[in-house]
Design a protein around this motif. Structure first.
Motif, PDB file in Angstrom:
ATOM      1  N   UNK A 116       4.719   2.352  -8.464  1.00  0.00           N
ATOM      2  CA  UNK A 116       4.483   1.787  -7.128  1.00  0.00           C
ATOM      3  C   UNK A 116       3.677   2.781  -6.306  1.00  0.00           C
ATOM      4  N   UNK A 117       2.675   2.281  -5.576  1.00  0.00           N
ATOM      5  CA  UNK A 117       1.861   3.119  -4.710  1.00  0.00           C
ATOM      6  C   UNK A 117       1.911   2.623  -3.283  1.00  0.00           C
ATOM      7  N   UNK A 118       1.773   3.552  -2.345  1.00  0.00           N
ATOM      8  CA  UNK A 118       1.765   3.157  -0.927  1.00  0.00           C
ATOM      9  C   UNK A 118       0.877   4.113  -0.137  1.00  0.00           C
ATOM     10  N   UNK A 119       0.384   3.619   0.998  1.00  0.00           N
ATOM     11  CA  UNK A 119      -0.527   4.398   1.823  1.00  0.00           C
ATOM     12  C   UNK A 119       0.241   5.338   2.726  1.00  0.00           C
ATOM     13  N   UNK A 120      -0.251   6.581   2.837  1.00  0.00           N
ATOM     14  CA  UNK A 120       0.395   7.547   3.725  1.00  0.00           C
ATOM     15  C   UNK A 120       0.215   7.124   5.178  1.00  0.00           C
ATOM     16  N   UNK A 121       1.245   7.305   5.997  1.00  0.00           N
ATOM     17  CA  UNK A 121       1.187   6.893   7.396  1.00  0.00           C
ATOM     18  C   UNK A 121       0.134   7.684   8.161  1.00  0.00           C
ATOM     19  N   UNK A 122      -0.551   6.975   9.075  1.00  0.00           N
ATOM     20  CA  UNK A 122      -1.595   7.596   9.882  1.00  0.00           C
ATOM     21  C   UNK A 122      -1.574   6.943  11.264  1.00  0.00           C
ATOM     22  N   UNK A 123      -0.498   7.202  12.015  1.00  0.00           N
ATOM     23  CA  UNK A 123      -0.239   6.474  13.249  1.00  0.00           C
ATOM     24  C   UNK A 123      -1.260   6.719  14.355  1.00  0.00           C
ATOM     25  N   UNK A 124      -2.009   7.802  14.280  1.00  0.00           N
ATOM     26  CA  UNK A 124      -2.947   8.109  15.356  1.00  0.00           C
ATOM     27  C   UNK A 124      -4.357   7.599  15.076  1.00  0.00           C
ATOM     28  N   UNK A 125      -4.545   6.781  14.059  1.00  0.00           N
ATOM     29  CA  UNK A 125      -5.881   6.279  13.750  1.00  0.00           C
ATOM     30  C   UNK A 125      -6.308   5.231  14.771  1.00  0.00           C
ATOM     31  N   UNK A 126      -7.613   5.164  15.023  1.00  0.00           N
ATOM     32  CA  UNK A 126      -8.170   4.176  15.938  1.00  0.00           C
ATOM     33  C   UNK A 126      -9.549   3.761  15.440  1.00  0.00           C
ATOM     34  N   UNK A 127     -10.240   2.955  16.234  1.00  0.00           N
ATOM     35  CA  UNK A 127     -11.613   2.542  15.950  1.00  0.00           C
ATOM     36  C   UNK A 127     -12.520   3.176  16.993  1.00  0.00           C
ATOM     37  N   UNK A 128     -13.661   3.690  16.548  1.00  0.00           N
ATOM     38  CA  UNK A 128     -14.631   4.292  17.468  1.00  0.00           C
ATOM     39  C   UNK A 128     -15.914   3.464  17.458  1.00  0.00           C
ATOM     40  N   UNK A 129     -16.727   3.652  18.507  1.00  0.00           N
ATOM     41  CA  UNK A 129     -17.860   2.772  18.739  1.00  0.00           C
ATOM     42  C   UNK A 129     -19.152   3.558  18.954  1.00  0.00           C
TER      43      UNK A 129
END
Length: 275
Positions: A39-52
């Motif tokens: 089983x694989x899972x993505x590491x948490x990255x709570x501070x990610x956002x989108x930039x423009x």
């Protein structure tokens, strides 16, 4: 995290049990093939956002502004897909999935030290998303899905009887599918990425392998994978004249996620046949 701790505890227990046997090292030299499942899972990255990039100069970090000059994305971001286009708190977490694949390799033994190389192809299903919320209100989700991994790794272990605890690390290449979704129906959104969906990186982990016969062994392994994924971008264009996405540059505004790292944890069981 709990899964990682359980895997580490299981690997540690098997290693300690093998050491307690104090047996003469078995013969690990030779080629092998095998299969893996886990089983694989993505590491948490709570501070990610989108930039423009509002002026399309290739530099991200611009502020998209409403007609009154306020930040059009003051509502914020969340790490995941949204269930409500008006609330950043209404987001689901990223998704993990099963993994299965094949591997082949060769080991050399020097006393109790075993060193080797292996190649591996794994099918997986790990999803990683980030969502932005505008004042419209609307939501904008950039997602990536890891469908497969190719890896070439080295490994080094210390054989105790029929048991081999080891560490492993090396190169990895992932097949990543990107997607974009939004509740905004006023603008047009186009993929402006330049490269393909292959991402390159590395793996590091450890495990334990135990021979149940001279030729067949079973194992448990933990792997951490980091892939460099920084090429996906989406352009918002069209819409009302002078709108937030076209007020600076009439051709539109480009979106890109802030994290160019796709980090995956995996716990796998392995079965191996040695020649």
């Amino acid at each position: 995290m709990k899964t990682m701790l359980c895997a580490a505890a299981a690997i540690g227990a098997l290693t300690a049990a093998s050491a307690a046997q104090a047996q003469t090292a078995s013969d690990w030299t030779g080629a092998y093939i095998g299969g893996v499942a886990g089983y694989g899972w993505q590491a948490e990255n709570d501070d990610e956002s989108i930039v423009f990039d509002t002026d399309l100069d290739g530099t991200y970090g611009d502020t998209v502004r409403t007609g009154s000059g306020t930040d059009a994305f003051a509502a914020g971001f969340c790490d995941g897909r949204t269930y409500n286009p008006t609330r950043a708190s209404a987001c689901g977490g990223d998704e993990g999935g099963p993994e299965f694949g094949v591997r082949a390799g060769y080991d050399w033994q020097f006393g109790n030290i075993v060193a080797g190389v292996l190649g591996e192809a794994v099918r997986t299903d790990v999803k990683d998303s980030v969502t932005a919320f505008s004042a419209t209100p609307a939501s904008y989700t950039m997602a990536r899905e890891l469908d497969g991994l190719l890896a070439a790794r080295a490994r080094v272990g210390y054989a105790v009887g029929n048991t081999l605890p080891y560490v492993t690390g090396g190169y990895a290449m992932g097949d990543i599918q990107h997607s974009f979704s939004t509740t905004n129906t006023a603008n047009t959104f186009t993929d402006v990425s330049e490269d393909d969906d292959k991402a390159h990186g590395w793996q590091l982990g450890g495990g334990v392998e135990h021979k149940i016969t001279d030729d067949v062994s079973l194992g448990l392994e933990y792997l951490y994978t980091r892939l460099d994924d920084d090429n996906y971008a989406v352009r918002a264009s069209g819409g009302p004249a002078g709108g937030p996405f076209t007020s600076v540059n009439g051709s539109g505004t480009d979106f890109q996620r802030t994290s160019d790292e796709f980090n995956i944890h995996a716990v796998r069981f392995a079965a191996t046949y040695r020649f």
